[in-house]
Design an enzyme around this catalytic site. Structure first.
Site, PDB file in Angstrom:
ATOM      1  N   LYS A  28       8.330  43.457 -47.168  1.00 26.59           N
ATOM      2  CA  LYS A  28       7.315  44.516 -47.069  1.00 26.59           C
ATOM      3  C   LYS A  28       5.975  44.052 -47.635  1.00 26.59           C
ATOM      4  CE  LYS A  28       9.125  48.320 -45.217  1.00 26.59           C
ATOM      5  NZ  LYS A  28       8.518  49.183 -44.200  1.00 26.59           N
TER       6      LYS A  28
ATOM      7  N   THR B  33       5.479  50.444 -49.292  1.00 27.13           N
ATOM      8  CA  THR B  33       6.442  51.030 -50.233  1.00 27.13           C
ATOM      9  C   THR B  33       6.162  50.738 -51.700  1.00 27.13           C
ATOM     10  OG1 THR B  33       8.742  50.780 -50.960  1.00 27.13           O
ATOM     11  CG2 THR B  33       7.868  48.978 -49.695  1.00 27.13           C
TER      12      THR B  33
ATOM     13  N   TYR C 119      13.991  42.950 -49.403  1.00 28.85           N
ATOM     14  CA  TYR C 119      13.285  44.044 -48.708  1.00 28.85           C
ATOM     15  C   TYR C 119      11.820  44.085 -49.174  1.00 28.85           C
ATOM     16  CZ  TYR C 119      11.724  48.907 -47.958  1.00 28.85           C
ATOM     17  OH  TYR C 119      11.014  50.028 -47.618  1.00 28.85           O
TER      18      TYR C 119
ATOM     19  N   HIS D 272      10.915  59.199 -50.882  1.00 30.61           N
ATOM     20  CA  HIS D 272      10.870  60.581 -50.396  1.00 30.61           C
ATOM     21  C   HIS D 272      12.160  60.864 -49.650  1.00 30.61           C
ATOM     22  CE1 HIS D 272       8.554  57.820 -47.895  1.00 30.61           C
ATOM     23  NE2 HIS D 272       9.090  58.438 -46.846  1.00 30.61           N
TER      24      HIS D 272
ATOM     25  N   GLY E 249      10.509  53.509 -35.226  1.00 28.25           N
ATOM     26  CA  GLY E 249      11.388  54.116 -36.245  1.00 28.25           C
ATOM     27  C   GLY E 249      11.482  55.618 -36.085  1.00 28.25           C
ATOM     28  N   ILE E 250      11.316  56.091 -34.844  1.00 34.31           N
ATOM     29  CA  ILE E 250      11.287  57.556 -34.602  1.00 34.31           C
ATOM     30  C   ILE E 250      12.643  58.220 -34.856  1.00 34.31           C
ATOM     31  CG2 ILE E 250      11.809  57.485 -32.096  1.00 34.31           C
ATOM     32  CD1 ILE E 250       9.404  59.610 -31.913  1.00 34.31           C
TER      33      ILE E 250
ATOM     34  N   LEU F 209       6.892  52.706 -38.548  1.00 36.72           N
ATOM     35  CA  LEU F 209       7.875  53.124 -39.559  1.00 36.72           C
ATOM     36  C   LEU F 209       9.177  52.339 -39.448  1.00 36.72           C
ATOM     37  CD1 LEU F 209       7.528  57.029 -39.284  1.00 36.72           C
ATOM     38  CD2 LEU F 209       6.077  55.410 -40.488  1.00 36.72           C
TER      39      LEU F 209
ATOM     40  N   GLU G 256       8.302  49.849 -53.615  1.00 39.26           N
ATOM     41  CA  GLU G 256       9.120  48.685 -53.972  1.00 39.26           C
ATOM     42  C   GLU G 256       8.243  47.452 -54.206  1.00 39.26           C
ATOM     43  OE1 GLU G 256      12.676  48.149 -54.331  1.00 39.26           O
ATOM     44  OE2 GLU G 256      12.521  50.293 -54.662  1.00 39.26           O
TER      45      GLU G 256
HETATM   46  P1  NAP Z   1      15.201  55.097 -41.975  1.00 35.87           P
HETATM   47  O1  NAP Z   1      15.665  56.512 -41.972  1.00 35.87           O
HETATM   48  O2  NAP Z   1      16.131  54.023 -42.404  1.00 35.87           O
HETATM   49  O3  NAP Z   1      14.645  54.766 -40.504  1.00 35.87           O
HETATM   50  C1  NAP Z   1      14.361  53.456 -40.127  1.00 35.87           C
HETATM   51  C2  NAP Z   1      13.990  53.451 -38.667  1.00 35.87           C
HETATM   52  O4  NAP Z   1      13.686  52.100 -38.268  1.00 35.87           O
HETATM   53  C3  NAP Z   1      15.124  53.918 -37.731  1.00 35.87           C
HETATM   54  O5  NAP Z   1      14.561  54.670 -36.694  1.00 35.87           O
HETATM   55  C4  NAP Z   1      15.680  52.614 -37.206  1.00 35.87           C
HETATM   56  O6  NAP Z   1      16.281  52.720 -35.925  1.00 35.87           O
HETATM   57  C5  NAP Z   1      14.385  51.812 -37.063  1.00 35.87           C
HETATM   58  N1  NAP Z   1      14.615  50.374 -36.951  1.00 35.87           N
HETATM   59  C6  NAP Z   1      15.304  49.563 -37.782  1.00 35.87           C
HETATM   60  N2  NAP Z   1      15.293  48.296 -37.315  1.00 35.87           N
HETATM   61  C7  NAP Z   1      14.586  48.310 -36.164  1.00 35.87           C
HETATM   62  C8  NAP Z   1      14.230  47.319 -35.210  1.00 35.87           C
HETATM   63  N3  NAP Z   1      14.607  46.049 -35.344  1.00 35.87           N
HETATM   64  N4  NAP Z   1      13.489  47.696 -34.152  1.00 35.87           N
HETATM   65  C9  NAP Z   1      13.113  48.975 -33.975  1.00 35.87           C
HETATM   66  N5  NAP Z   1      13.438  49.964 -34.823  1.00 35.87           N
HETATM   67  C10 NAP Z   1      14.156  49.635 -35.912  1.00 35.87           C
HETATM   68  O7  NAP Z   1      13.896  54.953 -42.904  1.00 35.87           O
HETATM   69  P2  NAP Z   1      12.877  56.075 -43.426  1.00 35.87           P
HETATM   70  O8  NAP Z   1      13.348  56.553 -44.751  1.00 35.87           O
HETATM   71  O9  NAP Z   1      12.576  57.032 -42.333  1.00 35.87           O
HETATM   72  O10 NAP Z   1      11.607  55.165 -43.739  1.00 35.87           O
HETATM   73  C11 NAP Z   1      10.610  54.916 -42.741  1.00 35.87           C
HETATM   74  C12 NAP Z   1       9.781  53.707 -43.157  1.00 35.87           C
HETATM   75  O11 NAP Z   1       9.167  53.946 -44.413  1.00 35.87           O
HETATM   76  C13 NAP Z   1      10.568  52.421 -43.332  1.00 35.87           C
HETATM   77  O12 NAP Z   1       9.740  51.360 -42.922  1.00 35.87           O
HETATM   78  C14 NAP Z   1      10.817  52.339 -44.835  1.00 35.87           C
HETATM   79  O13 NAP Z   1      10.988  50.985 -45.220  1.00 35.87           O
HETATM   80  C15 NAP Z   1       9.523  52.925 -45.339  1.00 35.87           C
HETATM   81  N6  NAP Z   1       9.598  53.609 -46.635  1.00 35.87           N
HETATM   82  C16 NAP Z   1      10.502  54.599 -46.841  1.00 35.87           C
HETATM   83  C17 NAP Z   1      10.504  55.273 -48.057  1.00 35.87           C
HETATM   84  C18 NAP Z   1      11.479  56.396 -48.321  1.00 35.87           C
HETATM   85  O14 NAP Z   1      11.635  56.755 -49.500  1.00 35.87           O
HETATM   86  N7  NAP Z   1      12.097  56.977 -47.296  1.00 35.87           N
HETATM   87  C19 NAP Z   1       9.559  54.930 -49.052  1.00 35.87           C
HETATM   88  C20 NAP Z   1       8.650  53.915 -48.780  1.00 35.87           C
HETATM   89  C21 NAP Z   1       8.650  53.266 -47.571  1.00 35.87           C
HETATM   90  P3  NAP Z   1      17.861  52.982 -35.744  1.00 35.87           P
HETATM   91  O15 NAP Z   1      18.024  54.473 -35.838  1.00 35.87           O
HETATM   92  O16 NAP Z   1      18.102  52.397 -34.426  1.00 35.87           O
HETATM   93  O17 NAP Z   1      18.553  52.262 -36.883  1.00 35.87           O
HETATM   94  N1  GDD Z   2      21.774  53.584 -52.817  1.00 33.06           N
HETATM   95  C1  GDD Z   2      22.278  53.729 -54.047  1.00 33.06           C
HETATM   96  N2  GDD Z   2      23.608  54.006 -54.174  1.00 33.06           N
HETATM   97  N3  GDD Z   2      21.456  53.607 -55.105  1.00 33.06           N
HETATM   98  C2  GDD Z   2      21.978  53.806 -56.333  1.00 33.06           C
HETATM   99  C3  GDD Z   2      23.327  54.115 -56.523  1.00 33.06           C
HETATM  100  C4  GDD Z   2      24.179  54.215 -55.384  1.00 33.06           C
HETATM  101  O1  GDD Z   2      25.377  54.459 -55.479  1.00 33.06           O
HETATM  102  N4  GDD Z   2      23.542  54.265 -57.860  1.00 33.06           N
HETATM  103  C5  GDD Z   2      22.386  54.061 -58.472  1.00 33.06           C
HETATM  104  N5  GDD Z   2      21.430  53.768 -57.567  1.00 33.06           N
HETATM  105  C6  GDD Z   2      20.026  53.430 -57.879  1.00 33.06           C
HETATM  106  C7  GDD Z   2      19.542  52.133 -57.215  1.00 33.06           C
HETATM  107  O2  GDD Z   2      19.968  51.001 -57.969  1.00 33.06           O
HETATM  108  C8  GDD Z   2      18.038  52.355 -57.261  1.00 33.06           C
HETATM  109  O3  GDD Z   2      17.535  51.931 -58.526  1.00 33.06           O
HETATM  110  C9  GDD Z   2      17.882  53.878 -57.142  1.00 33.06           C
HETATM  111  O4  GDD Z   2      19.190  54.440 -57.372  1.00 33.06           O
HETATM  112  C10 GDD Z   2      17.380  54.364 -55.775  1.00 33.06           C
HETATM  113  O5  GDD Z   2      18.157  53.731 -54.758  1.00 33.06           O
HETATM  114  P1  GDD Z   2      18.040  54.172 -53.211  1.00 33.06           P
HETATM  115  O6  GDD Z   2      18.225  55.628 -53.076  1.00 33.06           O
HETATM  116  O7  GDD Z   2      18.943  53.282 -52.430  1.00 33.06           O
HETATM  117  O8  GDD Z   2      16.521  53.907 -52.864  1.00 33.06           O
HETATM  118  P2  GDD Z   2      15.550  52.681 -53.197  1.00 33.06           P
HETATM  119  O9  GDD Z   2      14.578  53.166 -54.229  1.00 33.06           O
HETATM  120  O10 GDD Z   2      16.272  51.440 -53.472  1.00 33.06           O
HETATM  121  O11 GDD Z   2      14.795  52.479 -51.806  1.00 33.06           O
HETATM  122  C11 GDD Z   2      14.220  53.604 -51.101  1.00 33.06           C
HETATM  123  O12 GDD Z   2      12.926  53.868 -51.578  1.00 33.06           O
HETATM  124  C12 GDD Z   2      11.965  52.806 -51.375  1.00 33.06           C
HETATM  125  C13 GDD Z   2      10.650  53.273 -51.985  1.00 33.06           C
HETATM  126  O13 GDD Z   2      10.624  53.029 -53.334  1.00 33.06           O
HETATM  127  C14 GDD Z   2      14.220  53.230 -49.612  1.00 33.06           C
HETATM  128  O14 GDD Z   2      13.884  54.379 -48.861  1.00 33.06           O
HETATM  129  C15 GDD Z   2      13.211  52.126 -49.306  1.00 33.06           C
HETATM  130  O15 GDD Z   2      13.097  51.972 -47.886  1.00 33.06           O
HETATM  131  C16 GDD Z   2      11.850  52.531 -49.884  1.00 33.06           C
HETATM  132  O16 GDD Z   2      10.906  51.526 -49.653  1.00 33.06           O
END
Ligand code: NAP
Ligand code: GDD
Length: 362
Positions: free
Chosen positions: A155, A127, A151, A181, A8-9, A80, A129
């Site tokens: 997870k 997460t 999702y 984040h 996930g780099i 990641l 979630e």
């Molecule tokens: P992101 O920006 O969506 O990045 C996801 C990464 O996973 C991308 O590099 C993507 O590659 C790669 N990927 C997806 N499917 C793959 C596959 N089949 N094989 C190899 N690589 C694959 O997510 P992020 O926000 O950086 O989050 C990183 C991790 O933390 C994820 O596991 C996410 O579920 C978890 N997480 C995120 C948050 C948050 O708030 N950001 C919170 C809790 C947990 P491509 O560029 O090729 O699509």
């Molecule tokens: N995406 C999105 N788009 N979300 C919306 C919108 C919209 O137009 N309007 C309201 N929301 C609400 C969603 O219903 C959700 O309750 C909240 O905003 C956050 O949505 P996202 O930003 O899509 O993030 P997420 O919390 O569902 O998921 C992210 O955080 C998780 C950690 O809690 C992702 O990064 C997940 O990969 C990660 O695990």
């Protein structure tokens, strides 16, 4: 020199983590997927660095993962990679399960089969979630899980299989239970980035309105650049343990909108309720935010609030290095510049013939 492998780099976190580990002196290896277009925007600046290497692989392809792990023989793996969009997981539930659940197993088995089980430490991107339809507020390491989307269910498997391998094979593998984040590198369909980009476009006359889903949803939003440090700290700990990583502060989507629009010079007033709620520009009386059913989820997680006490106490991590207000400002400033550049490019394209004729551009 320590070797780290990041799946996930190309993602938000992967790109910050790669920078962080290079600064720490690691040899950094990343797994990328082949794509018909160039999607390496977030890591383009690292390519060519002598300690930065990329390998093709896919978390749904066991052989590719085994091949990369056994070739690189890393000291640390940061898993990641994931289909990380909760709403999208309702559209592609099987793919999400394959990558976000079985994919974790593939990484663990690749380590075991490569004979690295006693030397390689593994971080799993878990997460908030998992708390889903929350059973306690705020949530900590002992709060029961109640996953509430395909999702989150996938997870949850990832979380438990990591725990299982830790206990069954004595492997150093841990989950970071990270709350949301965000950053200027956040994918554009996650709510925060969708808001900061739209606020910038509306302020610069490039968009009329922003359509959102549930405005009352509550999140604990931190800055991704701060959170990658924690992933590393979890693997430097004496014992393999799971940690909640959060700021300990909670805000609604509505509040995020108010602050982001304020930062671009628009004061918002929300009127109405539910599907009829609107965000109005107080200065002009124009409606700039409306609610659309398209962005509602079949089941939505609406009350995430993390308690980072354990990470503070045991890892010495500072959860509020970047405040909520600073985070919104960082994202808005970035998107205001991005939109300004897009406008300048459009202007040049529209007037290209004239500029060439007048010699402004040669
Ligand atoms: P992101 O920006 O969506 O990045 C996801 C990464 O996973 C991308 O590099 C993507 O590659 C790669 N990927 C997806 N499917 C793959 C596959 N089949 N094989 C190899 N690589 C694959 O997510 P992020 O926000 O950086 O989050 C990183 C991790 O933390 C994820 O596991 C996410 O579920 C978890 N997480 C995120 C948050 C948050 O708030 N950001 C919170 C809790 C947990 P491509 O560029 O090729 O699509
Ligand atoms: N995406 C999105 N788009 N979300 C919306 C919108 C919209 O137009 N309007 C309201 N929301 C609400 C969603 O219903 C959700 O309750 C909240 O905003 C956050 O949505 P996202 O930003 O899509 O993030 P997420 O919390 O569902 O998921 C992210 O955080 C998780 C950690 O809690 C992702 O990064 C997940 O990969 C990660 O695990």
């Amino acid at each position: 020199m320590k070797k780290a492998l990041i799946t996930g780099i190309t993602g938000q976190d992967g790109s910050y983590l790669a920078e962080f580990l290079l600064e720490k002196g690691y040899d950094v290896h990343g797994v990328i997927r082949r794509s018909s277009v160039d999607y390496r925007e977030r890591i383009a600046h690292l390519e060519g660095h002598p300690h930065f290497h990329l390998h093709y692989g896919d978390l749904s392809d066991s052989m590719s993962i085994l091949s990369v792990v056994s070739t690189v023989r890393p000291d640390e793996i940061y898993n990641l990679a994931a289909q990380s969009h909760v709403q999208v997981s309702f559209d592609v539930p099987e793919f999400t399960a394959d990558v976000d659940a079985t994919g974790v197993l593939r990484v663990l088995e690749a380590v075991r089969l490569s004979g690295l089980k006693d030397t390689c430490r593994i971080y799993q991107a878990s997460t908030s979630e998992l708390y889903g339809k929350v059973e306690e507020v705020p949530q900590n390491e002992n709060t029961p899980f109640h996953p509430y989307s395909p999702y989150a269910v996938a997870k949850q498997y990832g979380f438990w299989i990591v725990k299982e391998y830790r206990e069954a094979y004595n492997m150093f593998c841990c989950s970071g239970i990270l709350f949301n984040h965000e950053s200027e590198r956040r994918g554009e369909t996650f709510v925060t980035r969708k808001i900061t980009l739209a606020a910038a476009r509306i302020a610069q006359g490039k968009q009329d309105k922003l359509y959102l889903g549930n405005l009352s949803s509550l999140r604990d939003w931190g800055y991704a650049r701060d959170y990658v440090e924690c992933m590393w700290l979890i693997l430097q700990n004496d014992k393999p343990e799971d940690f909640v990583i959060a700021t300990g502060e909670q805000h609604s989507v509505r509040e995020f909108c108010q602050l982001a629009f304020h930062d671009v010079g628009i004061e918002l007033e929300f009127v109405g309720e539910g599907m009829n709620e609107k965000g109005i520009d107080k200065a002009t009386g124009k409606t700039v935010i409306e609610v659309s059913p398209d962005f509602y989820r079949p089941t939505d997680v609406v009350n995430l609030w993390g308690d980072p006490s354990k990470a503070k106490r045991e890892l010495g991590w500072n959860p509020t290095k970047t405040t909520f207000e600073q985070l919104v400002k960082i994202m808005v400033d970035h998107d205001m510049k991005k939109v300004a550049v897009e406008r300048a490019e459009e202007h040049i394209k529209t007037n290209l013939a004239e500029y060439l004729e007048k010699g402004v551009i040669k």
